[in-house]
Design a protein around this motif. Structure first.
Motif, PDB file in Angstrom:
ATOM      1  N   GLU A 100     -14.254  -3.316  -5.148  1.00 48.74           N
ATOM      2  CA  GLU A 100     -14.206  -4.629  -5.766  1.00 48.74           C
ATOM      3  C   GLU A 100     -15.605  -5.224  -5.836  1.00 48.74           C
ATOM      4  N   PRO A 101     -15.821  -6.186  -6.751  1.00 46.97           N
ATOM      5  CA  PRO A 101     -17.088  -6.933  -6.717  1.00 46.97           C
ATOM      6  C   PRO A 101     -17.111  -7.843  -5.490  1.00 46.97           C
ATOM      7  N   HIS A 102     -18.213  -8.526  -5.304  1.00 46.79           N
ATOM      8  CA  HIS A 102     -18.350  -9.426  -4.150  1.00 46.79           C
ATOM      9  C   HIS A 102     -17.224 -10.452  -4.133  1.00 46.79           C
ATOM     10  N   ARG A 103     -16.634 -10.643  -2.965  1.00 47.03           N
ATOM     11  CA  ARG A 103     -15.571 -11.629  -2.791  1.00 47.03           C
ATOM     12  C   ARG A 103     -15.823 -12.417  -1.506  1.00 47.03           C
ATOM     13  N   ARG A 104     -15.743 -13.742  -1.633  1.00 43.33           N
ATOM     14  CA  ARG A 104     -15.972 -14.587  -0.474  1.00 43.33           C
ATOM     15  C   ARG A 104     -14.853 -14.466   0.554  1.00 43.33           C
ATOM     16  N   ASP A 105     -13.642 -14.085   0.094  1.00 48.54           N
ATOM     17  CA  ASP A 105     -12.506 -14.013   1.014  1.00 48.54           C
ATOM     18  C   ASP A 105     -12.368 -12.643   1.669  1.00 48.54           C
ATOM     19  N   ALA A 106     -13.360 -11.745   1.494  1.00 42.59           N
ATOM     20  CA  ALA A 106     -13.281 -10.429   2.124  1.00 42.59           C
ATOM     21  C   ALA A 106     -13.476 -10.554   3.633  1.00 42.59           C
ATOM     22  N   VAL A 107     -12.736  -9.721   4.384  1.00 44.32           N
ATOM     23  CA  VAL A 107     -12.815  -9.692   5.842  1.00 44.32           C
ATOM     24  C   VAL A 107     -13.887  -8.681   6.255  1.00 44.32           C
ATOM     25  N   ASP A 108     -14.791  -9.086   7.128  1.00 45.32           N
ATOM     26  CA  ASP A 108     -15.861  -8.192   7.587  1.00 45.32           C
ATOM     27  C   ASP A 108     -15.331  -7.231   8.643  1.00 45.32           C
ATOM     28  N   CYS A 109     -15.507  -5.932   8.394  1.00 43.68           N
ATOM     29  CA  CYS A 109     -15.100  -4.895   9.340  1.00 43.68           C
ATOM     30  C   CYS A 109     -16.164  -3.789   9.334  1.00 43.68           C
ATOM     31  N   ALA A 110     -16.208  -3.035  10.413  1.00 46.73           N
ATOM     32  CA  ALA A 110     -17.164  -1.930  10.473  1.00 46.73           C
ATOM     33  C   ALA A 110     -16.724  -0.777   9.575  1.00 46.73           C
ATOM     34  N   ASN A 111     -15.411  -0.453   9.603  1.00 51.71           N
ATOM     35  CA  ASN A 111     -14.905   0.676   8.822  1.00 51.71           C
ATOM     36  C   ASN A 111     -13.481   0.401   8.357  1.00 51.71           C
ATOM     37  N   LEU A 112     -13.122   1.042   7.247  1.00 47.10           N
ATOM     38  CA  LEU A 112     -11.747   1.056   6.739  1.00 47.10           C
ATOM     39  C   LEU A 112     -11.348   2.521   6.645  1.00 47.10           C
ATOM     40  N   ILE A 113     -10.408   2.941   7.491  1.00 41.83           N
ATOM     41  CA  ILE A 113     -10.084   4.350   7.636  1.00 41.83           C
ATOM     42  C   ILE A 113      -8.603   4.581   7.338  1.00 41.83           C
ATOM     43  N   ARG A 114      -8.292   5.552   6.484  1.00 37.84           N
ATOM     44  CA  ARG A 114      -6.898   5.959   6.285  1.00 37.84           C
ATOM     45  C   ARG A 114      -6.474   6.827   7.464  1.00 37.84           C
ATOM     46  N   VAL A 115      -5.324   6.500   8.059  1.00 42.57           N
ATOM     47  CA  VAL A 115      -4.823   7.283   9.185  1.00 42.57           C
ATOM     48  C   VAL A 115      -3.536   8.029   8.839  1.00 42.57           C
ATOM     49  N   SER A 116      -2.905   7.721   7.702  1.00 38.17           N
ATOM     50  CA  SER A 116      -1.739   8.492   7.266  1.00 38.17           C
ATOM     51  C   SER A 116      -2.196   9.825   6.684  1.00 38.17           C
ATOM     52  N   PRO A 117      -1.496  10.909   6.950  1.00 42.90           N
ATOM     53  CA  PRO A 117      -1.872  12.188   6.331  1.00 42.90           C
ATOM     54  C   PRO A 117      -1.604  12.170   4.835  1.00 42.90           C
ATOM     55  N   GLN A 118      -2.425  12.895   4.096  1.00 43.33           N
ATOM     56  CA  GLN A 118      -2.212  13.015   2.651  1.00 43.33           C
ATOM     57  C   GLN A 118      -0.966  13.849   2.385  1.00 43.33           C
ATOM     58  N   GLU A 119      -0.134  13.391   1.434  1.00 39.75           N
ATOM     59  CA  GLU A 119       1.045  14.164   1.074  1.00 39.75           C
ATOM     60  C   GLU A 119       0.649  15.397   0.268  1.00 39.75           C
ATOM     61  N   PRO A 120       1.369  16.516   0.421  1.00 37.63           N
ATOM     62  CA  PRO A 120       1.052  17.701  -0.380  1.00 37.63           C
ATOM     63  C   PRO A 120       1.342  17.464  -1.855  1.00 37.63           C
ATOM     64  N   GLU A 121       0.594  18.155  -2.696  1.00 45.33           N
ATOM     65  CA  GLU A 121       0.751  17.979  -4.130  1.00 45.33           C
ATOM     66  C   GLU A 121       2.164  18.322  -4.597  1.00 45.33           C
ATOM     67  N   THR A 122       2.831  19.254  -3.936  1.00 46.74           N
ATOM     68  CA  THR A 122       4.192  19.617  -4.321  1.00 46.74           C
ATOM     69  C   THR A 122       5.162  18.453  -4.159  1.00 46.74           C
ATOM     70  N   ALA A 123       4.823  17.508  -3.275  1.00 46.38           N
ATOM     71  CA  ALA A 123       5.692  16.352  -3.060  1.00 46.38           C
ATOM     72  C   ALA A 123       5.358  15.191  -3.985  1.00 46.38           C
ATOM     73  N   THR A 124       4.124  15.136  -4.457  1.00 45.25           N
ATOM     74  CA  THR A 124       3.687  13.976  -5.237  1.00 45.25           C
ATOM     75  C   THR A 124       3.616  14.231  -6.737  1.00 45.25           C
ATOM     76  N   HIS A 125       3.673  15.504  -7.172  1.00 51.22           N
ATOM     77  CA  HIS A 125       3.486  15.831  -8.580  1.00 51.22           C
ATOM     78  C   HIS A 125       4.641  16.688  -9.102  1.00 51.22           C
ATOM     79  N   THR A 126       4.770  16.713 -10.425  1.00 50.02           N
ATOM     80  CA  THR A 126       5.767  17.551 -11.071  1.00 50.02           C
ATOM     81  C   THR A 126       5.211  18.012 -12.411  1.00 50.02           C
ATOM     82  N   GLU A 127       5.804  19.077 -12.967  1.00 52.46           N
ATOM     83  CA  GLU A 127       5.313  19.612 -14.246  1.00 52.46           C
ATOM     84  C   GLU A 127       6.083  18.999 -15.411  1.00 52.46           C
ATOM     85  N   VAL A 128       5.338  18.609 -16.430  1.00 53.84           N
ATOM     86  CA  VAL A 128       5.882  18.078 -17.680  1.00 53.84           C
ATOM     87  C   VAL A 128       5.398  18.989 -18.796  1.00 53.84           C
TER      88      VAL A 128
END
Length: 338
Positions: A100-128
């Motif tokens: 995002e661009p600069h925002r005054r309402d942003a919360v200051d943190c040292a890091n933003l880390i994803r802790v959920s595992p990534q889902e496999p592509e077979t679960a998230t995608h399908t063929e069209v």
């Protein structure tokens, strides 16, 4: 190719023009929610209040959340705060962090880390499979040279109309194969791997087909489609919007099927511009083609009053019945109920 209904593209380059598609129309998968940790964070303001509520109740809604780290500002959508441990706030969000661009309402943190595992592509995608495709550009070169696959470039599609483009979609799809088509000699059926969230409800196929040649002429046609697909109707109406006729003194809105915000905008566009008409799909965009003091008679308004809720508008929530009425009045209309 004559009467192509889909175009496959890699960036701005056309890969194929296609007669049809198989597998695109099914109920899309709900957005996957992921868990994140805001590390080195001192929650204040709305986030601080949500953290306090989460400690007491187990979780708390936050809506949008903006986080400022050393790498920049990132936004999360549809956030729930799950708790706090030391200076680590755990949240769950519907979208990945978006810069995002600069925002005054942003919360200051040292890091933003994803802790959920990534889902496999077979679960998230399908063929069209796009059917009866005339290959162009890189796809035709690959077919003619006998190359078994295309480079892994993102592929999108456009749903074409008799004149112009009717819709588009597919985030990060890729071509996974092709084979001779049964439609016509020299054509291909091209398979694309797509995110399950990009599938379209089956009724959308009927909406696109209805708008193929021209704007529908029968009043109330939009109401035959399920409420969750009427946004696709608005998309077509917006693309085919015509110049309004000379304004009248009074207009009539048929509220029989106004059960959600999309239904309201479908009915309002039709009230002023006839079948398939489009005025807006948000109160902030409403610029009606009438003089101040024009009357809108809202028939069967009790349907919307019962369906559209009573909670004040906040963030991404649709407007309530009362907010729609106030918005119409603020745009210069005199609203009457019948």
């Amino acid at each position: 190719m004559r009467n192509a209904k889909y175009a496959l593209l890699a960036g701005a380059d056309v890969l194929a023009l296609c007669a049809g598609v198989d597998g695109l129309f099914a109920e899309p998968a709900p957005p996957a929610r992921a868990r994140y940790e805001l590390r080195g964070c001192e929650p204040r303001g709305p986030l601080g209040r949500a953290v306090t509520q989460a400690v007491v109740e187990g979780s708390a809604p936050q809506g949008e959340l903006y986080v400022r780290t050393a790498d920049g500002v990132f936004g999360l959508r549809d956030v729930r705060v799950l708790g706090i441990r030391g200076d680590v706030v755990t949240v769950e969000a519907r979208t990945p962090p978006l810069r995002e661009p600069h925002r005054r309402d942003a919360v200051d943190c040292a890091n933003l880390i994803r802790v959920s595992p990534q889902e496999p592509e077979t679960a998230t995608h399908t063929e069209v499979t796009f059917l009866g495709c005339a290959p162009r550009g890189a796809l035709r070169a690959a077919v003619e040279s006998g190359t078994p696959e295309l480079p892994a470039v993102p592929v999108t599609y456009q749903r074409l109309a008799s004149v112009g483009t009717a819709a588009f979609g597919v985030r990060g799809g890729r071509v996974t194969g092709w084979a001779p088509s049964g439609h016509e000699r020299g054509l291909l059926d091209v398979t694309v791997l797509v995110d399950r969230r990009d599938l379209r409800p089956p009724a959308v196929a009927d909406i696109w087909e209805l708008w193929w040649w021209a704007r529908p002429e029968e009043p109330g046609t939009w109401a035959r489609f399920p409420s969750g697909t009427r946004g696709a109707w608005l998309e077509q109406a917006r693309r085919r919007s015509d110049t309004p006729d000379p304004p009248a003194d009074t207009y009539h809105l048929d509220g029989t099927h106004v059960v959600d915000a999309d239904s309201f905008w479908c009915a309002l566009g039709e009230a002023f511009l006839g079948p398939g008409g489009y005025l807006a799909d948000d109160l902030d965009q409403l610029r009606p083609p009438f003089a101040p003091g024009t009357t809108l008679v809202w028939h069967d308004a009790h349907v919307a009053r019962a369906c559209l809720g009573v909670v004040p508008r906040a963030r991404e929530r649709p407007p309530t019945f009362e907010e729609l009425v106030v918005g119409l009045a603020c745009s210069g209309l005199t609203v009457e109920f019948a």
